[in-house]
Write an enzyme that holds these catalytic residues in place. Structure first.
Site, mmCIF file in Angstrom:
data_model
loop_
_atom_site.group_PDB
_atom_site.id
_atom_site.type_symbol
_atom_site.label_atom_id
_atom_site.label_comp_id
_atom_site.label_asym_id
_atom_site.label_seq_id
_atom_site.Cartn_x
_atom_site.Cartn_y
_atom_site.Cartn_z
ATOM 1 N N ASP A 1 0.834 -1.205 0.000
ATOM 2 C CA ASP A 1 0.000 0.000 0.000
ATOM 3 C C ASP A 1 0.870 1.257 0.000
ATOM 4 O OD1 ASP A 1 -2.620 1.392 2.148
ATOM 5 O OD2 ASP A 1 -2.346 1.425 -0.033
ATOM 6 N N LYS B 1 2.825 3.459 -5.631
ATOM 7 C CA LYS B 1 2.290 2.448 -6.571
ATOM 8 C C LYS B 1 3.346 1.988 -7.573
ATOM 9 C CE LYS B 1 -0.938 3.359 -3.948
ATOM 10 N NZ LYS B 1 -0.931 2.572 -2.694
ATOM 11 N N ASP C 1 -3.245 -3.054 -2.522
ATOM 12 C CA ASP C 1 -4.304 -2.043 -2.556
ATOM 13 C C ASP C 1 -4.148 -1.180 -3.812
ATOM 14 O OD1 ASP C 1 -5.285 0.845 -0.565
ATOM 15 O OD2 ASP C 1 -6.504 -0.567 -1.701
ATOM 16 N N ASN C 2 -5.244 -0.553 -4.244
ATOM 17 C CA ASN C 2 -5.225 0.469 -5.299
ATOM 18 C C ASN C 2 -4.791 -0.007 -6.677
ATOM 19 O OD1 ASN C 2 -3.739 2.053 -2.639
ATOM 20 N ND2 ASN C 2 -5.792 2.668 -3.322
ATOM 21 N N GLU D 1 -11.517 4.064 -1.206
ATOM 22 C CA GLU D 1 -11.973 4.350 0.158
ATOM 23 C C GLU D 1 -12.854 5.610 0.235
ATOM 24 O OE1 GLU D 1 -8.844 3.621 -0.654
ATOM 25 O OE2 GLU D 1 -7.427 5.139 -0.054
HETATM 26 C C1 LIG Z 1 9.307 3.278 -0.496
HETATM 27 N N1 LIG Z 1 8.468 3.263 0.683
HETATM 28 N N2 LIG Z 1 8.675 2.443 1.718
HETATM 29 C C2 LIG Z 1 7.726 2.710 2.619
HETATM 30 C C3 LIG Z 1 6.875 3.733 2.166
HETATM 31 C C4 LIG Z 1 5.765 4.417 2.692
HETATM 32 C C5 LIG Z 1 5.183 5.427 1.933
HETATM 33 C C6 LIG Z 1 4.032 6.213 2.516
HETATM 34 O O1 LIG Z 1 3.212 5.413 3.366
HETATM 35 C C7 LIG Z 1 3.180 6.809 1.433
HETATM 36 C C8 LIG Z 1 3.213 8.177 1.211
HETATM 37 C C9 LIG Z 1 2.432 8.694 0.179
HETATM 38 C C10 LIG Z 1 1.681 7.859 -0.664
HETATM 39 C C11 LIG Z 1 1.688 6.480 -0.423
HETATM 40 C C12 LIG Z 1 0.986 5.544 -1.353
HETATM 41 N N3 LIG Z 1 -0.452 5.548 -1.297
HETATM 42 C C13 LIG Z 1 -1.126 6.241 -2.231
HETATM 43 O O2 LIG Z 1 -0.533 6.979 -3.021
HETATM 44 C C14 LIG Z 1 -2.612 6.142 -2.256
HETATM 45 C C15 LIG Z 1 -3.321 7.122 -2.974
HETATM 46 C C16 LIG Z 1 -4.708 7.075 -3.028
HETATM 47 C C17 LIG Z 1 -5.440 8.108 -3.803
HETATM 48 C C18 LIG Z 1 -6.494 7.754 -4.645
HETATM 49 C C19 LIG Z 1 -7.190 8.723 -5.356
HETATM 50 C C20 LIG Z 1 -6.827 10.046 -5.233
HETATM 51 F F1 LIG Z 1 -7.512 10.997 -5.915
HETATM 52 C C21 LIG Z 1 -5.764 10.425 -4.403
HETATM 53 C C22 LIG Z 1 -5.078 9.458 -3.689
HETATM 54 C C23 LIG Z 1 -5.422 6.059 -2.370
HETATM 55 C C24 LIG Z 1 -4.708 5.087 -1.670
HETATM 56 O O3 LIG Z 1 -5.353 4.067 -1.030
HETATM 57 C C25 LIG Z 1 -3.313 5.104 -1.616
HETATM 58 O O4 LIG Z 1 -2.664 4.115 -0.932
HETATM 59 C C26 LIG Z 1 2.423 5.959 0.641
HETATM 60 C C27 LIG Z 1 5.673 5.752 0.691
HETATM 61 C C28 LIG Z 1 6.774 5.074 0.149
HETATM 62 C C29 LIG Z 1 7.375 4.074 0.909
HETATM 63 MG MG LIG Z 2 -4.013 2.504 -0.481
#
Ligand SMILES: Cn1ncc2cc([C@H](O)c3cccc(CNC(=O)c4cc(-c5ccc(F)cc5)cc(O)c4O)c3)ccc21
Ligand SMILES: [Mg+2]
Length: 214
Positions: free
Chosen positions: A141, A144, A169-170, A199
């Site tokens: 999650d 992406k 997810d997603n 969600e």
């Molecule tokens: C490398 N590494 N290692 C650990 C680790 C941890 C992170 C952060 O937890 C992190 C920060 C920002 C974004 C995310 C990804 N999640 C998303 O981008 C997402 C978007 C949407 C959505 C959907 C529609 C929209 F209009 C806007 C956002 C719905 C969703 O459920 C999502 O999960 C995860 C990042 C890289 C990492």
């Molecule tokens: Mg997600």
């Protein structure tokens, strides 16, 4: 100074949820996201699919990539058997700080090991740092465009065994096209799509469950 959305989400948990009651923490976050501010938690609809996969796998070792505020961490950890371990990777320190408090409010800190760092750096260190040989379940999650490279990295590091489950997810919104193509076309995976919604919205999204065949 202005609060952040994760800080406001934590406030809603501390105000509306009962300490030590994971279900009330999940409910408080879902209520906050429906009534006050959208946030990128897996949410209640996809969360029920997540719950059913976790219950079916009954994993002893779980890896979560992308903790955010700890919503899915709490859902998963609340369903784990007594000595099971969930390792969750979060690279953003502000998210990690909030997630730690959400997980603690739910009373699940003993089942969860939140590691601050990036998946690409930590996946190769899982065995030496945490004594984990293989993961029974991986919940993807995070960014992406990291789903595919990190899945290949987990394969290379021998962290997947015959029967390990990947739950992503997603896969529709925002979408993970290269990952989907890989797990659906590779002879080493048996994949299944669980249609749902993004969600707290009516937009289509879903979870992809993929069994590693070894
Ligand atoms: C490398 N590494 N290692 C650990 C680790 C941890 C992170 C952060 O937890 C992190 C920060 C920002 C974004 C995310 C990804 N999640 C998303 O981008 C997402 C978007 C949407 C959505 C959907 C529609 C929209 F209009 C806007 C956002 C719905 C969703 O459920 C999502 O999960 C995860 C990042 C890289 C990492
Ligand atoms: Mg997600």
């Amino acid at each position: 100074t202005q609060s952040t959305r994760p800080q406001r989400l934590l406030g809603a948990v501390q105000k509306n949820a009962t300490r030590g009651d994971p279900r009330s923490v999940v409910q408080a976050i879902d209520q906050f996201c429906r009534q006050k501010e959208w946030a990128m938690n897996v949410g209640d609809e996809k969360g029920c699919i997540l719950d059913s996969v976790v219950s079916e796998v009954n994993p002893a070792t779980v890896l979560e990539l992308g903790t955010y505020c700890g919503y899915s961490t709490v859902r998963i950890a609340s369903l784990l058997p007594p000595h099971a371990k969930l390792i969750t990777l979060e690279f953003n320190p502000d998210f990690a700080a909030i997630a730690r408090q959400v997980i603690a409010w739910a009373g699940l800190e003993d089942k969860v090991h939140l590691v601050e760092g990036a998946s690409g750096d930590w996946i190769p260190k899982m065995t030496e740092q945490f004594g984990v040989k293989t993961f029974d379940l991986v919940f993807l999650d995070h960014w992406k465009d990291r789903y595919l490279p990190d899945t290949m990295l987990m394969e290379e590091c021998g962290l997947l065994r015959k029967g390990s489950i990947l739950l992503a997810d997603n896969v529709i919104c925002p979408g993970t096209p290269d990952y989907l193509e890989y797990v659906r076309s590779s002879p080493r995976y048996e994949s299944q799509y669980f249609k749902s919604h993004l969600e707290y919205t009516k937009v289509e999204d879903g979870l992809e469950k993929s069994v590693f065949l070894g």
